[in-house]
Each structure stands twice: as structure tokens, then as C-alpha cells.
Design a protein around this motif. Structure first.
Motif, short mmCIF file in Angstrom:
data_model
loop_
_atom_site.label_atom_id
_atom_site.label_comp_id
_atom_site.label_asym_id
_atom_site.label_seq_id
_atom_site.Cartn_x
_atom_site.Cartn_y
_atom_site.Cartn_z
N THR A 22 0.89 -1.15 0.12
CA THR A 22 0.01 0.04 -0.10
C THR A 22 0.84 1.31 -0.01
O THR A 22 1.59 1.21 0.76
CB THR A 22 -0.94 0.19 1.28
OG1 THR A 22 -1.65 -1.41 1.27
CG2 THR A 22 -1.79 1.14 1.20
N LYS A 24 0.35 5.26 0.59
CA LYS A 24 -0.52 6.29 0.92
C LYS A 24 -0.24 7.75 0.56
O LYS A 24 0.86 8.07 0.56
CB LYS A 24 -0.70 6.34 2.43
CG LYS A 24 -1.21 4.97 3.05
CD LYS A 24 -1.39 4.96 4.49
CE LYS A 24 -2.28 3.71 4.67
NZ LYS A 24 -3.22 3.85 5.75
N GLY A 26 -1.65 11.90 0.04
CA GLY A 26 -2.61 12.81 0.81
C GLY A 26 -4.21 12.85 0.80
O GLY A 26 -4.42 11.92 -0.42
N ASP A 27 -4.94 13.42 1.48
CA ASP A 27 -6.29 13.30 1.41
C ASP A 27 -6.78 12.02 1.48
O ASP A 27 -7.92 11.82 0.98
CB ASP A 27 -6.92 13.94 0.21
CG ASP A 27 -6.36 15.61 0.31
OD1 ASP A 27 -6.11 16.05 1.35
OD2 ASP A 27 -6.00 15.99 -0.91
N GLY A 28 -6.12 11.01 2.25
CA GLY A 28 -6.74 9.77 2.48
C GLY A 28 -6.70 8.87 0.92
O GLY A 28 -7.23 7.82 1.09
N TYR A 29 -6.27 9.25 0.07
CA TYR A 29 -6.01 8.54 -1.12
C TYR A 29 -4.88 7.44 -0.82
O TYR A 29 -3.77 7.83 -0.43
CB TYR A 29 -5.82 9.35 -2.41
CG TYR A 29 -5.46 8.62 -3.71
CD1 TYR A 29 -6.80 8.01 -4.39
CD2 TYR A 29 -4.25 8.25 -4.34
CE1 TYR A 29 -6.43 7.23 -5.72
CE2 TYR A 29 -4.09 7.53 -5.34
CZ TYR A 29 -5.44 6.97 -6.08
OH TYR A 29 -4.89 6.47 -6.96
N GLU A 30 -5.19 6.21 -1.41
CA GLU A 30 -4.06 5.26 -1.32
C GLU A 30 -4.12 4.29 -2.59
O GLU A 30 -5.34 3.94 -3.19
CB GLU A 30 -4.27 4.34 0.07
CG GLU A 30 -5.33 3.37 0.21
CD GLU A 30 -5.50 2.79 1.44
OE1 GLU A 30 -4.65 3.22 2.48
OE2 GLU A 30 -5.89 1.59 1.58
#
Length: 109
Positions: A22, A24, A26-30
Motif C-alpha cells: 500500500t 498512501k 494525501g487526502d486519504g487516497y491510497e
């Protein structure tokens, strides 16, 4: 390669934990993707109940493989022959039977 030919009790558990890489942002995007081509190997918690005077055959088989050498085992739910190793097992010795609990980890080679 040797085959483990003893039958396990039907109440075994099977655990799947696919390996995932994974990244990761910014802003929760992964971003996710599988980790390798064999990323979904399973672990089986098995139990065998055998006559007390026969339990040493199973213990000898597992001890001979020393937790590092793989062996073949027919997985009872899908009836497929898979390669596993067993690094941990325990025995409960009763009057006439022995219960052996073991953890079989699927491996490649």
C-alpha cells in the motif's frame, strides 16, 4: 516429496491473509496492489485424534521435517494437493487416544 496421509478432523480452521503493498497519498487516497505472484497463501489449524499407540508416527513425521522442510497434504475442503510446512504442533495424551493440534502453512517449494 513426502505426503502427510493422516486424516484431520473436519472442524479445522483456514486463514487467508493476502499480502498487499500500500502506498498512501494525501487526502486519504491510497494505492494497493498484491505483493508478489503468490500473495494469497493460507494457514490451516488442524486437529487429529488417533489411537495413543499410533500418535508417535505423526509426531515423527512432523519432527523429521523440522518445521522447514515442506511436504504434500490433501486439503480436505477443496480436495487439492498442496505444499505445506508445519512449524508448530502439540499433543494432548489421554488414556487411549492422543489429540494432535498443528498449524499447516501453505508454501511454494
Amino acid at each position: 516429496m513426502e505426503q502427510f496421509h493422516w486424516h484431520v478432523m473436519p472442524n479445522m480452521s483456514e486463514r487467508a491473509q493476502p499480502r498487499v503493498k500500500t502506498v498512501k497519498f494525501g487526502d486519504g487516497y491510497e494505492q494497493r496492489h498484491q505483493d508478489g505472484i503468490n500473495s494469497d497463501l493460507r494457514t490451516y489449524e488442524v486437529t487429529l485424534k488417533v489411537p495413543r499407540d499410533e500418535s508417535h508416527y505423526i509426531d515423527d513425521f512432523l519432527a523429521k521435517h523440522k518445521g522447514i522442510k515442506a511436504f504434500l497434504w490433501r486439503e480436505p475442503n477443496r480436495h487439492r494437493l498442496i505444499t505445506v510446512k508445519c512449524s508448530v504442533w502439540s499433543s494432548t495424551i489421554e488414556n487411549t487416544v492422543t489429540t494432535i493440534s498443528a498449524s499447516f502453512e501453505e508454501v511454494i517449494a
